[in-house]
Design an enzyme around this catalytic site. Sequence first.
Site, mmCIF file in Angstrom:
data_model
loop_
_atom_site.group_PDB
_atom_site.id
_atom_site.type_symbol
_atom_site.label_atom_id
_atom_site.label_comp_id
_atom_site.label_asym_id
_atom_site.label_seq_id
_atom_site.Cartn_x
_atom_site.Cartn_y
_atom_site.Cartn_z
ATOM 1 N N CYS A 1 -33.076 -27.423 -15.171
ATOM 2 C CA CYS A 1 -33.898 -26.751 -14.170
ATOM 3 C C CYS A 1 -33.711 -27.397 -12.794
ATOM 4 O O CYS A 1 -33.354 -26.714 -11.824
ATOM 5 C CB CYS A 1 -35.356 -26.762 -14.602
ATOM 6 N N TYR A 2 -33.940 -28.691 -12.699
ATOM 7 C CA TYR A 2 -33.682 -29.347 -11.411
ATOM 8 C C TYR A 2 -32.232 -29.138 -10.961
ATOM 9 O O TYR A 2 -31.982 -28.831 -9.791
ATOM 10 C CB TYR A 2 -33.967 -30.854 -11.493
#
Lengths: 342, 342, 342, 342
Positions: B149-150
């Site tokens: 996600c990051y």
Amino acid sequence: MIKVGVVGGTGYTGVELLRLLCCHAEAEVVTITSRGDAGTAVADMFPSLRGRVDLDFVAPADADLERCDVVFFATPNGIAMQQAAGLVAAGVRVIDLAADFRIRDVALWEKWYGMQHAAPDLVAEAVYGLPELNREAIRGARLVANPGCYPTAVQLGFLPLIEAGVIDPSALIADAASGASGAGRKAEVRTLLAEASDSFQAYGASGHRHLPEISQGLSGMAGARVGLTFVPHLLPMVRGIHATLYGRITREADFQALFEQRFADEPFVDVMPPGRHPETRSVRASNLCRIAIHRPQDGDVVVVLAVIDNLVKGAAGQAVQNMNIMFGLDEREGLDGVPVSP
Amino acid sequence: MIKVGVVGGTGYTGVELLRLLCCHAEAEVVTITSRGDAGTAVADMFPSLRGRVDLDFVAPADADLERCDVVFFATPNGIAMQQAAGLVAAGVRVIDLAADFRIRDVALWEKWYGMQHAAPDLVAEAVYGLPELNREAIRGARLVANPGCYPTAVQLGFLPLIEAGVIDPSALIADAASGASGAGRKAEVRTLLAEASDSFQAYGASGHRHLPEISQGLSGMAGARVGLTFVPHLLPMVRGIHATLYGRITREADFQALFEQRFADEPFVDVMPPGRHPETRSVRASNLCRIAIHRPQDGDVVVVLAVIDNLVKGAAGQAVQNMNIMFGLDEREGLDGVPVSP
Amino acid sequence: MIKVGVVGGTGYTGVELLRLLCCHAEAEVVTITSRGDAGTAVADMFPSLRGRVDLDFVAPADADLERCDVVFFATPNGIAMQQAAGLVAAGVRVIDLAADFRIRDVALWEKWYGMQHAAPDLVAEAVYGLPELNREAIRGARLVANPGCYPTAVQLGFLPLIEAGVIDPSALIADAASGASGAGRKAEVRTLLAEASDSFQAYGASGHRHLPEISQGLSGMAGARVGLTFVPHLLPMVRGIHATLYGRITREADFQALFEQRFADEPFVDVMPPGRHPETRSVRASNLCRIAIHRPQDGDVVVVLAVIDNLVKGAAGQAVQNMNIMFGLDEREGLDGVPVSP
Amino acid sequence: MIKVGVVGGTGYTGVELLRLLCCHAEAEVVTITSRGDAGTAVADMFPSLRGRVDLDFVAPADADLERCDVVFFATPNGIAMQQAAGLVAAGVRVIDLAADFRIRDVALWEKWYGMQHAAPDLVAEAVYGLPELNREAIRGARLVANPGCYPTAVQLGFLPLIEAGVIDPSALIADAASGASGAGRKAEVRTLLAEASDSFQAYGASGHRHLPEISQGLSGMAGARVGLTFVPHLLPMVRGIHATLYGRITREADFQALFEQRFADEPFVDVMPPGRHPETRSVRASNLCRIAIHRPQDGDVVVVLAVIDNLVKGAAGQAVQNMNIMFGLDEREGLDGVPVSP
């Protein structure tokens, strides 16, 4: 394609209408008005709609609403009653998301809403847009009064019990709570995040405008005037209404079966299995109402738990459902999004 | 219809896959596994899926995944690496939402993830599933490593600047924050509401597992090893990642134009007009990444703001996007839901 | 007993001053003004003070502030500069919680605050009330400019590094985030719960009023003009500021020891052990600043994490601390409440 | 100085006891136990206590609790009943914050709590520690059963009505809601931020452990067995309990006056003026209970709104209040913190 006009599109019910109608296969928003923000691109005010809505807000005078097939009023109370008659006369069907046409007793409406009604004659014609109760009348309606958010949850939760005559209609209690989006998108101190977050409180305990609307609806079901205590609360969250309803049992019944049968064919009412407690997030962003029934300690009180998304089944979604019914479409069209959870 | 299997469906990426695939016209989930909850109805665990998903969780041994066209692993790290080889050999395409195949340097992966890799040979074959960077390779891939996600937010935000060579690649700073759903659906004290709500903190400031993944990606863009400082933070909210990226300008450029051109044809990247600040809620429940570019005080630092929904573009949505690419479908299929805001 | 006047008590810094001064053994609020709410009981507006504060708001003209020993201005920017000269001339000491006297360069102040300064002469006399930097000057001050919330956290976090000359002062990055109470208690759409909850965004990335204040402070420490990039963010919570500070190391040092030594005698600065990540809630409702130092991957960047409660150490608490110093009291008086967590 | 021992200090009631006792002038915590975390510094686990609490957790076997004047049990249910007898025999006074001694009917307790009671004889001696009801008995008590959180709010809210005999005791309804800290500091999926934030639901609608405790208390007030329906709800916030109580009026009375008179001398009960709606944040971090009384539409139902902080008046604060009474101190000692709002 159904040509849709939206009057007053800068509030939460307006933006939610746009979100839902983006995915509607047979309707298209052709104009959206705003008194204060005419000329602004919708997607500039609501970045969530960037790339999906290309309209600008137009001034009401420039909107040419009469070319629409249906006009939604997502306005403060008191606007639709001024414009509905003209539109209806022009053959445009009208769905009012505000309260102007919800109360049949005009004097009562004027007392609770603190203004004179501009179109008392139209009130009699308006159909109260709760499909689970009024589907047939909605089909042919020229003017639909879309129910309030609390009234939707409370009426759906009491409906099977009152219709079946198994609880005391003179001692109904509706304890309900709403996310802060229910207060609308207007600048107010009391709904600032720093005021309303991480806190909880009742409001309007001595009297809330949704009380006469709910009473009218429940009285209609009961065939007699009901006695209702209604206490709303403000939740530290964005979307969702939860109603906890208490009824005193006057006749034994299989309450679970009562609900399952009454709502068996309803596309947007989900009767949960015994023992469950619906969460508001389980209907977030959807048009669903989920209901669970409890009888604590096998006593003489039945407790109904009902949840909706106040902006969808409690406002814009129900309005689209009503439009679908009025135009003979599949009632689910544009409303098949799965609830967003977590 | 593409037959889809989901391994490990009881976490947030699993339920989000189901939510998205419910509305996918050309794919159907035929089986979903759980080690701990086999026999449970999916809709009993996730009431938001009641009426939409009729499957029960099945034990991994009973899942018969080889009949699927594609299998998503929504499992903890270390599971997909054990099963992917067999599936790929059987002609099933695999998309791993965990980290097993994201890092090309197996020794580095083993250091950060604290376990021995079970399928080092497959790592070389795996395609890193960031479509904006790797679309062509994804088309033919048998095994896709779905990005973290990051890493998705940070790489998309730095991409145009690094490809254009206009910032110093040795001094990149990525300050990012995630909603608590990023920590997964496992019982932990630190992500209890009473611990993480109404508070904010950094974590992993000295080293987070997404650092090597991001560094690998940015280094690939730069054609040389970059220097990156990455500090993640835990937000008191459910969904959303916000990345604030700082680059030291080494060559003048029209940064706004750089982004607009680079992402002009990308269906899920929205470059906002100058001066805007994307909110995480403006992409909530959607596969979009919204980006804004700032140059404070006309100085020598460019600031990029990028937001995604960690469960969608940061996980399940990107996985569906990858599936669409792999199977030659419209990349938007099943991913056209409008962001839910407010 | 020190007689305290509060000007502008209807905002969050005003009510927080009252909360803290309720428990102060040597100070007593004798008057509190409000332009809009004169005549209202303080405890009617702020029920949290029922039973603790018996004052009514008085109109500014009726306040007789000259009988006070000290007057706090908890007003919007631009009010204190009109009244401070008269009070100071009358021997009343003044602590301004707004920005009127924070920036020594009047032209710069006028540019950022968009108004003409009414008391430029007083600016030179005003003492910037950051006790950890200016304690001696505060003791004798007649007029204290209480620091802004972000400036407090950012300056305390950079202080030991800049004083010791171990980081590059031309490339400072301050990424910070504040709870919504930092925006004050005024009705605005953007800080409604339904807008700001469950979301996160940067704001003022191209320039925020706290930038010149922070730059002035850091430049003073460095003995030369620093280069600072400052990006604030709005957190979906009520109280708390978190600053994540990035400095490029120019000289090796034991950074942990540097901080511990610099703040060894400070009653309100807590240097946490290596490896920790301070949470904003760990200082909630207290005057503390907690700081942790990281050096990711033993590289050339030092990361400082600093948290305060924006309404206490970032506003009202620091103002009381300044009052204690000015009047020769124990600096902790009235400020010994333990942080409220969870 | 009263020497205090705390058994089981790693939960929220434990840390809240420490927060309150830090500021108590006549009591000092001398030991605090933990089975799982012996050897850990309290301030390492709870950073909010850094600099204020220097104790380490000790193993129960090493705690030497008999040297204490009073021991608080902040343990799960079932621990205090095993140790209280020995302590009482040794002259140590005991305050149990768990449920072990709250229910006089041991068989009923065993049914609801699912275990055999280890000290049924002590149950009869234990004094139920609701000072507003039992102050005199608490003074001399050797063993105090500190009330549950919901029971505190519900009993205080019904107390004046039931004592005065003005409502029907057979038809009481208590609709109540609690912040997530009420569920304790144990890792559970259902109280993760990502599960419980931005959502609302009832739980235990068919039966909750606090039901028999409340029923026992109300029946004692009424002098006869009451009929009570109690539905608790989980709020998406950290601290606070809100009870909305419904009673059917059987005798006319000035309800407002009834409450004001009954609680006139109570230091921690605030009866608000007519028309108000107490917010949970107005008592946050304080030992106060604020109450408002409504009679909707002048009908036959009285609605009482009562709020407390579940960790203070609902747990640790009430326990300190009980200690103060037992040791002849000013009942307010250590409990004069002003509520933290916003």
